[in-house]
Design a protein around this motif. Structure first.
Motif, PDB file in Angstrom:
ATOM      1  N   ASP A   1       0.832  -1.209   0.000  1.00 57.64           N
ATOM      2  CA  ASP A   1       0.000   0.000   0.000  1.00 57.64           C
ATOM      3  C   ASP A   1       0.863   1.254   0.000  1.00 57.64           C
ATOM      4  O   ASP A   1       0.583   2.214  -0.719  1.00 57.64           O
ATOM      5  CB  ASP A   1      -0.929   0.015   1.220  1.00 57.64           C
ATOM      6  CG  ASP A   1      -2.028  -1.032   1.130  1.00 57.64           C
ATOM      7  OD1 ASP A   1      -2.266  -1.558   0.025  1.00 57.64           O
ATOM      8  OD2 ASP A   1      -2.646  -1.326   2.180  1.00 57.64           O
ATOM      9  N   THR A   2       1.917   1.246   0.810  1.00 59.41           N
ATOM     10  CA  THR A   2       2.805   2.408   0.890  1.00 59.41           C
ATOM     11  C   THR A   2       3.506   2.644  -0.443  1.00 59.41           C
ATOM     12  O   THR A   2       3.571   3.778  -0.921  1.00 59.41           O
ATOM     13  CB  THR A   2       3.849   2.212   2.010  1.00 59.41           C
ATOM     14  OG1 THR A   2       3.167   2.040   3.243  1.00 59.41           O
ATOM     15  CG2 THR A   2       4.780   3.394   2.104  1.00 59.41           C
TER      16      THR A   2
ATOM     17  N   SER B   1       0.987   4.102  -2.930  1.00 58.10           N
ATOM     18  CA  SER B   1       0.676   5.511  -2.704  1.00 58.10           C
ATOM     19  C   SER B   1       1.864   6.409  -3.048  1.00 58.10           C
ATOM     20  O   SER B   1       1.692   7.500  -3.584  1.00 58.10           O
ATOM     21  CB  SER B   1       0.223   5.747  -1.264  1.00 58.10           C
ATOM     22  OG  SER B   1       1.283   5.601  -0.365  1.00 58.10           O
TER      23      SER B   1
ATOM     24  N   GLU C   1       1.972   6.764  -6.826  1.00 59.90           N
ATOM     25  CA  GLU C   1       0.977   7.728  -7.294  1.00 59.90           C
ATOM     26  C   GLU C   1       1.436   9.153  -7.004  1.00 59.90           C
ATOM     27  O   GLU C   1       1.299  10.032  -7.854  1.00 59.90           O
ATOM     28  CB  GLU C   1      -0.366   7.449  -6.619  1.00 59.90           C
ATOM     29  CG  GLU C   1      -1.032   6.181  -7.107  1.00 59.90           C
ATOM     30  CD  GLU C   1      -2.265   5.809  -6.297  1.00 59.90           C
ATOM     31  OE1 GLU C   1      -2.698   6.621  -5.448  1.00 59.90           O
ATOM     32  OE2 GLU C   1      -2.788   4.704  -6.520  1.00 59.90           O
ATOM     33  N   SER C   2       1.979   9.375  -5.821  1.00 62.76           N
ATOM     34  CA  SER C   2       2.466  10.699  -5.451  1.00 62.76           C
ATOM     35  C   SER C   2       3.602  11.130  -6.371  1.00 62.76           C
ATOM     36  O   SER C   2       3.654  12.280  -6.818  1.00 62.76           O
ATOM     37  CB  SER C   2       2.938  10.684  -3.999  1.00 62.76           C
ATOM     38  OG  SER C   2       3.496  11.921  -3.649  1.00 62.76           O
TER      39      SER C   2
END
Length: 109
Positions: free
Chosen positions: A61-62, A65, A68-69
């Protein structure tokens, strides 16, 4: 995330050590003690497996994310660079027109 995994491993190790010591000092037959140790080892293995899956999911998950960032930041940088490029081109075109106008003055004389 590193602190969480260290804590999880510490708890699991403490549980395993405590259970093993408790079984070893219990007044039971050797076969019962060995069975209890095997059962406790299976329980600890299952808990560690669950903890590892949880940690893996959290890392995934990290990473997702962060990716995406990073993509958003990269798009923003490219957009900014494009706008600045347009500004530079406009400025250069203006200077070129000024130079062409000056050059025309010199050619007529």
């Amino acid at each position: 995330m590193g602190k969480e995994s260290s804590t999880l491993l510490g708890i699991l190790a403490g549980t395993a050590i405590g259970a093993t010591l408790g079984i070893l000092f219990a007044p039971d037959k050797g076969s019962k003690t060995r069975q209890r140790i095997a059962d406790e080892a299976a329980t600890v293995r299952d808990k560690m497996s669950e903890g590892a899956e949880h940690l893996r999911d959290k890392v995934a998950d990290t990473v997702s994310s962060k990716r995406e960032s990073l993509d958003e930041k990269l798009d923003h940088i490219i957009s900014d660079a494009s706008h600045k490029t347009e500004d530079v081109i406009t400025s250069l075109e203006k200077r070129l027109n000024d130079l062409k106008a000056k050059n025309k003055k010199y050619q007529k004389s």
